[in-house]
Design a protein around this motif. Structure first.
Motif, PDB file in Angstrom:
ATOM      1  N   GLN E 112       5.183 -25.575   2.988  1.00  0.00           N
ATOM      2  CA  GLN E 112       3.910 -26.247   3.269  1.00  0.00           C
ATOM      3  C   GLN E 112       4.104 -27.738   3.551  1.00  0.00           C
ATOM      4  O   GLN E 112       3.139 -28.423   3.912  1.00  0.00           O
ATOM      5  N   GLY E 146       0.351 -24.547   8.459  1.00  0.00           N
ATOM      6  CA  GLY E 146       0.250 -23.436   7.515  1.00  0.00           C
ATOM      7  C   GLY E 146       0.573 -22.107   8.159  1.00  0.00           C
ATOM      8  O   GLY E 146       0.783 -21.115   7.469  1.00  0.00           O
ATOM      9  N   GLY E 325       8.773 -18.759   4.541  1.00  0.00           N
ATOM     10  CA  GLY E 325       7.738 -19.390   3.727  1.00  0.00           C
ATOM     11  C   GLY E 325       6.608 -20.021   4.510  1.00  0.00           C
ATOM     12  O   GLY E 325       5.565 -20.350   3.947  1.00  0.00           O
ATOM     13  N   VAL E 326       6.793 -20.210   5.808  1.00  0.00           N
ATOM     14  CA  VAL E 326       5.695 -20.795   6.591  1.00  0.00           C
ATOM     15  C   VAL E 326       4.519 -19.841   6.727  1.00  0.00           C
ATOM     16  O   VAL E 326       3.495 -20.201   7.268  1.00  0.00           O
ATOM     17  N   SER E 327       4.629 -18.641   6.262  1.00  0.00           N
ATOM     18  CA  SER E 327       3.753 -17.483   6.473  1.00  0.00           C
ATOM     19  C   SER E 327       3.962 -16.919   7.892  1.00  0.00           C
ATOM     20  O   SER E 327       5.054 -16.467   8.171  1.00  0.00           O
ATOM     21  N   GLY E 360       3.718 -17.835   1.409  1.00  0.00           N
ATOM     22  CA  GLY E 360       3.275 -18.863   2.346  1.00  0.00           C
ATOM     23  C   GLY E 360       1.786 -18.780   2.625  1.00  0.00           C
ATOM     24  O   GLY E 360       1.125 -19.805   2.831  1.00  0.00           O
ATOM     25  N   VAL E 361       1.237 -17.550   2.645  1.00  0.00           N
ATOM     26  CA  VAL E 361      -0.198 -17.414   2.863  1.00  0.00           C
ATOM     27  C   VAL E 361      -0.964 -18.068   1.720  1.00  0.00           C
ATOM     28  O   VAL E 361      -1.897 -18.853   1.936  1.00  0.00           O
ATOM     29  N   SER E 364      -0.514 -21.927   1.875  1.00  0.00           N
ATOM     30  CA  SER E 364      -1.337 -22.715   2.795  1.00  0.00           C
ATOM     31  C   SER E 364      -2.809 -22.648   2.419  1.00  0.00           C
ATOM     32  O   SER E 364      -3.548 -23.601   2.701  1.00  0.00           O
TER      33      SER E 364
END
Ligand code: NA
Ligand code: NA
Ligand code: NA
Lengths: 377, 81, 377, 81, 377, 81
Positions: E112, E146, E325-327, E360-361, E364
């Motif tokens: 994030q 995100g 991890g960024v989603s 990640g979801v 963000s």
């Protein structure tokens, strides 16, 4: 016993007006036609039930605060419901036959003469005492000749909301009557020889062409007739969902969930416009008569244009397929097929009739756009 | 407005309307022919083969796989008797 | 560090009120009952989650501008959601057992005594200091005895919106408790001999009768109780979609897409009414107590009417099926079947109990109509 | 309003309500019996036969047709061995 | 010929502005990317079509009274549509991998940083003449990092509705570009040795844990960050529907009907924000540039945190999974799997990457909550 | 507001934001570990067995039952030949 009195005062038999009773019977008639005669049941059953519900005395289901009032307000006054139906129609329609033989668009164009002849007819009815149709009213009535339910409801909601109930009922009823109305006209205007014409098989259509089709139609609509853009835009959006091949989920939603749910609500909301004071008028009789004429004229001009194309192509086009140009998808195409089979038991015209049939949908959307641009502006 | 005036407007609208419809659809005929020529030039073999049935949804695929699995099992069990 | 301060000020632990915390625990309890005990999970899970969401401090999800606020406004304040659920119930219900044996309607009628006894009870509670139920409040509470979720929510949204949360929770909770509440009462009021009665098989019902059924009910509703017309109208519309046989698409939409989607939103929106200031009151305790009494009385009067019918038919009616008259479809009918099997292992009463069971739905809609007509007018 | 008055109104409402419910459902019993007699007179043989399962949806039909086709194919392949 | 003149005046070619034409081409480009390149087609196709429809001159489909205007008003201005999508995402997501290995949450947290670095970047752009981003604008832009569509749309609709179109387009476009953007960064920051690390199999997760998971997340959200409660609440509600196992009907509705229907409308409504005057600005170029940077930084910090965890666990964690991890679920996890396979043909990292991916979801959504609490308050 | 001030606010927000995200997710890590330990203690054998496929929907069940019935019928007919 004040509460017993209140209860009596609230009873239907103490409050029923003749007009309401009559409109409920009209609703029952529509349901009967839908269930027993299979007249466009998906629409006429909810419309009929909506008519019954909205004419129940005291209950006020179609009045401010009632459910049908809200549904009408949200879905029809805004124009959203017919446009969503059009999206679903686009997602359900294969325009392949039209793409393979674009010249059938002329048949779809010719059949729209039913619309404009009816427009003149509606204005001429003003000569009869008791009729007072404005140009907007006449335009909304005329669109019945387009033989396309959502287009008729969309245009009527824009130009003449008071007549919406009668117009929608006429449009769907005559669409259901297509197998009865069309064949005599088709037989009258064609020779046995013409009806026997076998058409060559349609060429295959590539996926690329099917994907480019919605854009082609939309671009022309944007350039020349933006007033038809809501209708044609949603029709082509639905078709793109279907043909794109990458949004299967959305295509299924448009073809099933959305169109089914909206059909229920659209039907009920249209039914809520069948109230005694707007429906039980001389005008309704006029609308019903004009609607029948519109279908007849549209069929006739479609077939006549079919004859012209037959001449021009030296007998390669069976003029019967012109009758499918009124739209009424897919009923009119099936009627063409049936009448064709009567003359030649091995001549299946269904696929060839699908071309003018879907062309008729575009044609009446274009006609609606012209009427909106000139009259609704 | 008088009926006669209305009628004149109506006839005008009829001419304009039918003209527009024919013009619009004529241009569309031309445009579609153009698109057909264009896309024939670009079309790959895969594209042209539109006679194949529409792509089955993943779910349908799974279902028929299940069916085949069930059948295979049934038949193999039957053979063992 | 103004922004760190703003963040702290916005934290839940800095703003939590005891009432909110308690209501969230109530929400968790409802979800626990739904998931672990399978108490009407389709409704109690969303209601419980809605209760949690709407009591989160600062977030304001149930306040003006929040999602649950909009959903409540659009779906419950207008009455549209419970009516759509009723449409789905109609499309899911087979009234065949009732049509085959209309006399079971008397059982459905008798069981509604639970409603009106509770009405008296709610008014009598005003003698206890701290209670102040108006006639409208008492009517909305009484409808819990109808054992029918959408009817209860519809009536409460019309007569007493503040009590809606407690009423809906009580209605669905007791519906889930039917297998525990009813059997002792049923055993107490019947003899072993009566419980052993085997009923003759139901006659077959023609398709025509099934199609005419919704109209029969609706016509009576129109003539005598139009205030029940929204409820009974939508119930019968859904049933007509199912029985007509020509609108399979719409019937499926009503039975699946619409009812599932609306159930989620209805549950969340009902949950949004479980706020501390309206729920954490003495009145809620009263409502819960009255609800339990309502179910017991309804069951008892249903069974007693069953005994009367047993006498009148000289032992052809098993009085147990009277208990199914409270509605709580199809749970109550299953309970009847189970209690019957205990006395006679070969006596399946399920189909016979479905008659009074669906009669109870109509009965409580009629009772709701009377309450609306007299109190809501 | 005083509680006693409210109670009287409540009892009134109870009498009226139970009376209405019984009256309404009694008329419905009569009406349904009438409809039953009426529809028995008009019923065709086809209508009466309501014991048949509800019409399968087109999709289901297609699915079972698929299943049968798959099975037929599987069995015929099996026979060829 | 007043009507012919009216028709001409209403034509698109007589009214087309360059900006509108350009925006329609942008719409076509988005559709091209969706159909030909399979760039997030479920969203970009409706967004692109919405852009075309809303830029048609005269038609006014996105202006007051037009269909897209209503859809935007009802679904996006209220925040309801992105929240319903989030409910569907929750119902479609299996959080098992995250529950089995909670430490992957740190990877979801680290990624994030892309959001907050972009926030600084957006504010720094104000130094360039022509840019004038407020703190709210910058926050809405930052959320592109995100890599989560509904979160971005929800936040933008709250903080900076004018930039919503550009932000949504950037978010979905870069999500589609994840397979191109991420691998070079991943390779640059890791050694061949690290990429070869095989991770031990995940422990099985009990049903009880899966049911308790949504409550665990929601409770923390309530205590510490109620401003994220609408997003996290609906995500967890959807997940509970899925995991509860007793509301199969509702779970299916959330996973299919609701999310599909809402996706169509959400896409069209987002497209209606792609009007020339808000999109054809220098700011849009800035947003597109910042979005790309956000994805790169998020990927980098995720991988770097992966390296830290690799050290701390003495080589038990493959740092590649940090990139997930960024989603951008499930694309980023697939990219991790693919890059991992390049170094070790038998090393399937997909399940391990799903942990940081779904983390990640949540990450963000938490970041969005912080931005809402501080900036939106 | 001047850009420099904005930037300071932005940096503040960044520190606060990343801090919050890490803090929140760290607490979540702790909480999830606690829940895992807790539910392992309460978990029945049935619960632990999460490797089984998700419960089939009733409809699916009916379908496969239908398939099996169809297959059984097909095979028994085939045997009779
Ligand atoms: Na037409
Ligand atoms: Na009841
Ligand atoms: Na993210």
């Amino acid at each position: 016993m004040g509460s017993a009195d209140a209860l009596w005062q609230s009873m239907g038999i103490a409050n029923m007006a003749w007009g309401q009773l009559f409109m409920m019977l009209v609703g029952c008639l529509l349901i009967y036609l839908a269930v027993a005669k299979k007249f466009e049941p998906l629409l006429l059953l909810p419309i009929g039930f909506g008519a019954i519900l909205s004419n129940i005395p005291v209950a006020g289901i179609a009045e401010s605060g009632g459910m049908l009032y809200y549904i009408y307000k949200v879905g029809i006054e805004t124009g959203v419901f017919p446009l969503l139906i059009f999206m679903g129609v686009g997602a359900l329609t294969d325009f392949g036959a039209l793409i393979a033989m674009p010249s059938t668009l002329f048949l779809g164009a010719a059949a729209q003469f039913g619309i404009f002849a009816t427009l003149i007819g509606a204005l001429a009815l003003n000569l009869v005492p008791g009729f007072d149709f404005s140009l907007a009213d006449a335009s909304a009535i005329a669109i019945i000749g387009g033989a396309d339910g959502p287009t008729a409801i969309f245009l009527a909601s824009r130009l003449s909301p008071d007549l919406l109930g009668a117009i929608a009922v006429a449009a769907y009823s005559y669409m259901a009557l297509v197998p009865i109305i069309q064949p005599p006209i088709m037989r009258l205007l064609t020779t046995e020889q013409e009806r026997k014409i076998v058409m060559s098989q349609l060429r295959p259509v590539s996926r690329l062409e099917k994907i480019l089709f919605p854009f082609t139609v939309l671009i022309l609509c944007i350039l020349f007739l933006p007033s038809a853009a809501p209708l044609i835009g949603m029709l082509m959006f639905g078709n793109l969902l279907k043909e794109a091949g990458v949004v299967e989920r959305l295509s299924r939603a448009a073809q099933n969930e959305i169109i089914n749910i909206v059909t229920i609500f659209l039907g009920l909301a249209v039914g809520s416009k069948l109230s005694a004071d707007t429906f039980l008028t001389l005008e309704t009789l006029g609308i019903l008569a004009l609607g029948a004429i519109a279908f007849c004229i549209g069929t006739a001009t479609g077939v006549l244009m079919g004859k012209v194309m037959c001449r021009l192509t030296k007998g390669k086009v069976n003029p019967l397929i012109g009758a499918a140009g009124v739209s009424a998808v897919p009923m009119a195409a099936r009627v063409v097929n049936k009448v064709g089979l009567e003359s030649n038991h091995h001549n299946f015209l269904l696929m060839h009739a699908m071309g003018p049939n879907v062309a008729g949908v575009i044609g009446s959307a274009v006609a609606a756009g012209v009427l909106l641009a000139v009259v609704g502006g | 407005m008088q009926v006669s005036e209305l009628m004149i407007e109506g006839v005008n609208l009829m001419l304009l309307g039918m003209g527009s419809v024919f013009l619009f659809l004529s241009i569309l005929v031309l445009a579609l022919s153009g698109v057909a020529r264009l896309s024939n030039r670009f079309a790959t073999d895969d594209d042209r083969d539109s006679s194949r049935p529409p792509t089955a949804t993943p779910r349908a695929a799974t279902e028929s796989e299940e069916i085949i699995a069930v059948i295979t099992a049934a038949i193999s069990r039957y053979r063992q008797r």
